[in-house]
Design a protein around this motif. Structure first.
Motif, PDB file in Angstrom:
ATOM      1  N   ASP A   1     -24.506 -64.888 -23.186  1.00  0.00           N
ATOM      2  CA  ASP A   1     -25.737 -65.169 -23.932  1.00  0.00           C
ATOM      3  C   ASP A   1     -25.526 -64.832 -25.403  1.00  0.00           C
ATOM      4  OD1 ASP A   1     -25.481 -62.368 -23.429  1.00  0.00           O
ATOM      5  OD2 ASP A   1     -27.574 -62.085 -23.955  1.00  0.00           O
ATOM      6  N   SER A   2     -24.282 -64.624 -25.801  1.00  0.00           N
ATOM      7  CA  SER A   2     -23.998 -64.120 -27.142  1.00  0.00           C
ATOM      8  C   SER A   2     -23.621 -65.240 -28.099  1.00  0.00           C
ATOM      9  CB  SER A   2     -22.852 -63.109 -27.054  1.00  0.00           C
ATOM     10  OG  SER A   2     -22.560 -62.598 -28.322  1.00  0.00           O
TER      11      SER A   2
ATOM     12  N   GLN B   1     -20.640 -59.274 -36.908  1.00  0.00           N
ATOM     13  CA  GLN B   1     -21.207 -59.218 -35.555  1.00  0.00           C
ATOM     14  C   GLN B   1     -21.287 -57.784 -35.088  1.00  0.00           C
ATOM     15  OE1 GLN B   1     -18.096 -62.026 -33.806  1.00  0.00           O
ATOM     16  NE2 GLN B   1     -18.362 -60.652 -32.082  1.00  0.00           N
ATOM     17  N   GLY B   2     -21.706 -57.579 -33.838  1.00  0.00           N
ATOM     18  CA  GLY B   2     -21.989 -56.217 -33.374  1.00  0.00           C
ATOM     19  C   GLY B   2     -20.789 -55.295 -33.406  1.00  0.00           C
ATOM     20  N   ARG B   3     -19.646 -55.815 -32.985  1.00  0.00           N
ATOM     21  CA  ARG B   3     -18.473 -54.937 -32.885  1.00  0.00           C
ATOM     22  C   ARG B   3     -18.000 -54.456 -34.250  1.00  0.00           C
ATOM     23  NH1 ARG B   3     -15.255 -59.247 -29.494  1.00  0.00           N
ATOM     24  NH2 ARG B   3     -17.411 -59.616 -28.933  1.00  0.00           N
TER      25      ARG B   3
ATOM     26  N   GLU C   1     -19.964 -51.422 -34.823  1.00  0.00           N
ATOM     27  CA  GLU C   1     -19.412 -50.344 -33.987  1.00  0.00           C
ATOM     28  C   GLU C   1     -18.135 -49.779 -34.619  1.00  0.00           C
ATOM     29  OE1 GLU C   1     -18.713 -52.535 -30.413  1.00  0.00           O
ATOM     30  OE2 GLU C   1     -20.838 -52.697 -29.941  1.00  0.00           O
TER      31      GLU C   1
ATOM     32  N   PHE D   1     -20.880 -50.728 -23.715  1.00  0.00           N
ATOM     33  CA  PHE D   1     -20.336 -52.083 -23.618  1.00  0.00           C
ATOM     34  C   PHE D   1     -18.845 -51.992 -23.950  1.00  0.00           C
ATOM     35  CE2 PHE D   1     -19.411 -56.327 -25.416  1.00  0.00           C
ATOM     36  CZ  PHE D   1     -19.603 -57.040 -24.256  1.00  0.00           C
TER      37      PHE D   1
ATOM     38  N   ASN E   1     -26.335 -53.837 -20.737  1.00  0.00           N
ATOM     39  CA  ASN E   1     -25.584 -55.029 -20.344  1.00  0.00           C
ATOM     40  C   ASN E   1     -24.589 -54.730 -19.222  1.00  0.00           C
ATOM     41  OD1 ASN E   1     -24.336 -57.531 -20.319  1.00  0.00           O
ATOM     42  ND2 ASN E   1     -23.245 -57.226 -22.235  1.00  0.00           N
TER      43      ASN E   1
ATOM     44  N   ASP F   1     -27.731 -48.851 -29.419  1.00  0.00           N
ATOM     45  CA  ASP F   1     -27.069 -50.163 -29.379  1.00  0.00           C
ATOM     46  C   ASP F   1     -28.197 -51.139 -29.046  1.00  0.00           C
ATOM     47  OD1 ASP F   1     -25.918 -52.559 -28.578  1.00  0.00           O
ATOM     48  OD2 ASP F   1     -24.193 -51.618 -27.620  1.00  0.00           O
TER      49      ASP F   1
ATOM     50  N   LYS G   1     -26.296 -61.922 -32.416  1.00  0.00           N
ATOM     51  CA  LYS G   1     -25.974 -63.050 -31.548  1.00  0.00           C
ATOM     52  C   LYS G   1     -26.797 -62.997 -30.257  1.00  0.00           C
ATOM     53  CE  LYS G   1     -21.537 -64.132 -31.525  1.00  0.00           C
ATOM     54  NZ  LYS G   1     -20.053 -64.006 -31.385  1.00  0.00           N
ATOM     55  N   LYS G   2     -27.481 -61.882 -30.047  1.00  0.00           N
ATOM     56  CA  LYS G   2     -28.370 -61.769 -28.879  1.00  0.00           C
ATOM     57  C   LYS G   2     -29.813 -61.896 -29.389  1.00  0.00           C
ATOM     58  CE  LYS G   2     -24.446 -59.791 -27.321  1.00  0.00           C
ATOM     59  NZ  LYS G   2     -23.273 -59.592 -28.190  1.00  0.00           N
TER      60      LYS G   2
ATOM     61  N   ARG H   1     -21.360 -62.384 -13.482  1.00  0.00           N
ATOM     62  CA  ARG H   1     -22.533 -62.495 -14.357  1.00  0.00           C
ATOM     63  C   ARG H   1     -22.829 -63.946 -14.710  1.00  0.00           C
ATOM     64  NH1 ARG H   1     -22.790 -60.211 -20.517  1.00  0.00           N
ATOM     65  NH2 ARG H   1     -21.592 -62.118 -20.868  1.00  0.00           N
TER      66      ARG H   1
HETATM   67  N1  F0G Z   1     -23.150 -54.153 -27.367  1.00  0.00           N
HETATM   68  C1  F0G Z   1     -23.579 -54.850 -26.298  1.00  0.00           C
HETATM   69  C2  F0G Z   1     -24.516 -54.211 -25.333  1.00  0.00           C
HETATM   70  C3  F0G Z   1     -23.128 -56.169 -26.092  1.00  0.00           C
HETATM   71  O1  F0G Z   1     -23.551 -56.850 -25.021  1.00  0.00           O
HETATM   72  C4  F0G Z   1     -22.239 -56.748 -27.035  1.00  0.00           C
HETATM   73  C5  F0G Z   1     -21.731 -58.104 -26.848  1.00  0.00           C
HETATM   74  C6  F0G Z   1     -21.840 -55.984 -28.142  1.00  0.00           C
HETATM   75  C7  F0G Z   1     -22.321 -54.687 -28.280  1.00  0.00           C
HETATM   76  C8  F0G Z   1     -20.902 -56.520 -29.190  1.00  0.00           C
HETATM   77  O2  F0G Z   1     -21.494 -57.488 -29.977  1.00  0.00           O
HETATM   78  O3  F0G Z   1     -20.221 -59.592 -29.516  1.00  0.00           O
HETATM   79  O4  F0G Z   1     -21.587 -59.337 -31.598  1.00  0.00           O
HETATM   80  O5  F0G Z   1     -19.484 -58.079 -31.332  1.00  0.00           O
HETATM   81  N2  F0G Z   1     -21.816 -58.735 -25.742  1.00  0.00           N
HETATM   82  C9  F0G Z   1     -21.368 -60.102 -25.465  1.00  0.00           C
HETATM   83  C10 F0G Z   1     -21.541 -60.403 -23.986  1.00  0.00           C
HETATM   84  C11 F0G Z   1     -20.025 -60.445 -25.992  1.00  0.00           C
HETATM   85  O6  F0G Z   1     -21.061 -61.455 -23.533  1.00  0.00           O
HETATM   86  O7  F0G Z   1     -22.162 -59.609 -23.283  1.00  0.00           O
HETATM   87  P1  F0G Z   1     -20.655 -58.692 -30.629  1.00  0.00           P
END
Ligand code: F0G
Length: 456
Positions: free
Chosen positions: A50-51, A98-100, A103, A123, A185, A214, A256-257, A404
């Protein structure tokens, strides 16, 4: 009215192609039986993630045209910052690609070797960023969250006793921050209650440890709180989100979510010293602090998307799609994680394929059977993704073998879901003939993305 309709009309379409069974067999063989290696065009419904896979609204497309691409202090940055401050009331805002990336900056600036970071469930990118600097990512999920068949609310909660013990055992000076992931997640997209977030904050506060949320799916979590926790029924999702963030000292976000964007993220904090360090690393790795690796148009899209994710009608529809599939699975008796999560339904491959041992990767057998049956792509979260090798090089299986089905936001309609149910019903009927898999090639880490399989 009983039917919950999609709260949008479709202005632009994208073709999906239903490829023939023979073409699906050929596509899977060419991809060495790993759906990550299949072309997107060869999937008629893509539930891999879903990202970044959501559809933008007309408001977002319109906002994109307002993108101010100035390097510093753009108008788009101002809107992005104001929106995030409105939702979170957190002082310092840093955009990331993006999220990572958020992080990574957090881990690189605040953690050192031997440190500990507790979370409900990390995650995989969060864990990897923590471990990369030599710190340890510890999961302290509540016991309910570990039982896929148990149908109780807020299975994403952290176990507060375990958190207290974790701090007492390691010492607060070893824990630069604690985290909580909403929704959880890794544990099935399960929500975290406001009471639990408050409880986590109280314990961390007692030891002077900051809380980092997060926040990837914060709006879906807010909806679960409104529906399931006493005292929130008359609150807007924005008010609930504001309360959630009132407990946070910092947050990482993948837009992206619940940013309803195809790319983007942010890192926010209240602490001025952290902010100074974040800013310097951000400039080094992502970009100037007012764009942080994003185009002005992305900042505009995210500013609109974050607010749209908090619209009640949107969340009613979003949760209805997930529950719709969950109810059909219950009718068919197909084992899955209960209750259904906010962004995905997780099938229990161990229970569906009891004849396939963990060493033969039942999740991959199920993922591939679903693709062959209907051209639908989903992902294994089991012993391929989370399995480890022991000191003698023997495989240690993951505790759960899940598959999933993640739902892109505002992309698929009810007939797509009806088709999905038909495919799953056919796979379920034929489950005794589904075989395990053998790995014929694997890279040294994150093997699930690129490894090769062979059906047994
Ligand atoms: N934290 C959670 C809970 C996530 O689900 C994700 C990404 C990230 C951090 C990292 O974010 O992709 O923008 O760098 N989850 C995607 C998934 C990839 O398919 O569940 P990101």
């Amino acid at each position: 009215m009983k039917t919950i309709i999609e709260p949008f009309r479709i202005k632009m379409t994208e073709p999906v192609k239903l490829i023939s069974p023979e073409e699906r067999v050929a596509a899977l063989e060419k991809a060495h039986h790993n759906v990550f290696l299949i072309d997107a065009e060869e999937c008629c419904i893509d539930l891999l993630t879903d990202s970044g896979t959501g559809a933008m609204s007309s408001q977002q497309w319109a906002a994109m045209m307002l993108g101010d691409e100035s390097y510093a202090g753009s108008k788009s940055w101002k809107k992005f910052e104001a929106t995030i401050k409105n939702i979170t009331n957190i002082k310092h805002v840093f955009p990331t690609h993006q999220g990572r990336a958020a992080e990574n900056i957090l881990a690189a600036t605040t953690l050192k070797k031997g440190d500990i970071v507790p979370n409900n469930s990390h995650f995989d990118t969060t864990r990897a960023n923590i471990e990369y600097v030599g710190a340890q990512a510890v999961d302290l999920l509540c016991a309910e969250g570990l039982d896929p068949a148990l149908d109780v609310p807020f299975k994403g909660n952290m176990d507060l006793d375990k958190l207290q013990r974790c701090i007492e055992t390691h010492g607060a000076d070893k824990i630069p921050f604690g985290m909580i992931t909403v929704t959880n997640n890794t544990g099935g997209g399960q929500p975290v209650s406001m009471a639990n977030i408050r409880g986590v904050k109280e314990i961390l506060d007692r030891f002077g440890i900051p809380l980092v949320i997060d926040a990837c799916r914060f709006a879906e979590n807010a909806y679960f709180v409104r529906q399931g926790e006493a005292g929130y029924q008359d609150r807007t999702l924005l008010e609930i989100a504001q309360e959630m963030f009132s407990f946070a000292d910092a947050a990482t976000m993948s837009c992206k979510k619940d940013g309803l964007a195809n790319i983007g993220g942010f890192l926010i904090c209240n602490n001025d010293e952290w902010a100074e360090q974040f800013k310097n690393i951000l400039i080094l790795r992502e970009g100037f602090p007012t764009y942080g690796g994003l185009a002005g148009r992305d900042l505009e899209i995210i500013a609109v998307g974050l607010m749209e994710a908090l619209e009640y009608d949107y969340q009613v529809y979003r949760h209805a799609t997930v529950s719709y599939l969950g109810d059909k699975l219950k009718e068919l008796g197909i084992p899955h994680v209960k209750p259904v999560g906010g962004h995905a339904v997780f099938l229990d491959a161990k229970a569906i394929l009891p004849h396939v041992p963990a060493s033969e990767f039942p999740g991959i057998g199920l993922v591939n059977a679903i693709y062959l049956e209907g051209g639908i792509r989903c992902v294994e979260l089991g012993s391929v993704m989370f399995g480890r090798s022991d000191a003698n090089g023997n495989e240690v299986p993951a505790p759960l073998e899940l598959v999933r089905l993640a739902f892109p936001r505002r992309v698929y309609t009810q007939s797509h879901f009806d088709y999905l149910v038909e495919v799953l019903a056919a796979v379920w009927k034929n489950r005794k003939n589904i075989k395990g898999q053998r790995i014929t090639y694997q890279p040294p880490f994150l093997r699930h993305f690129t490894c090769h399989f062979e059906p047994l």
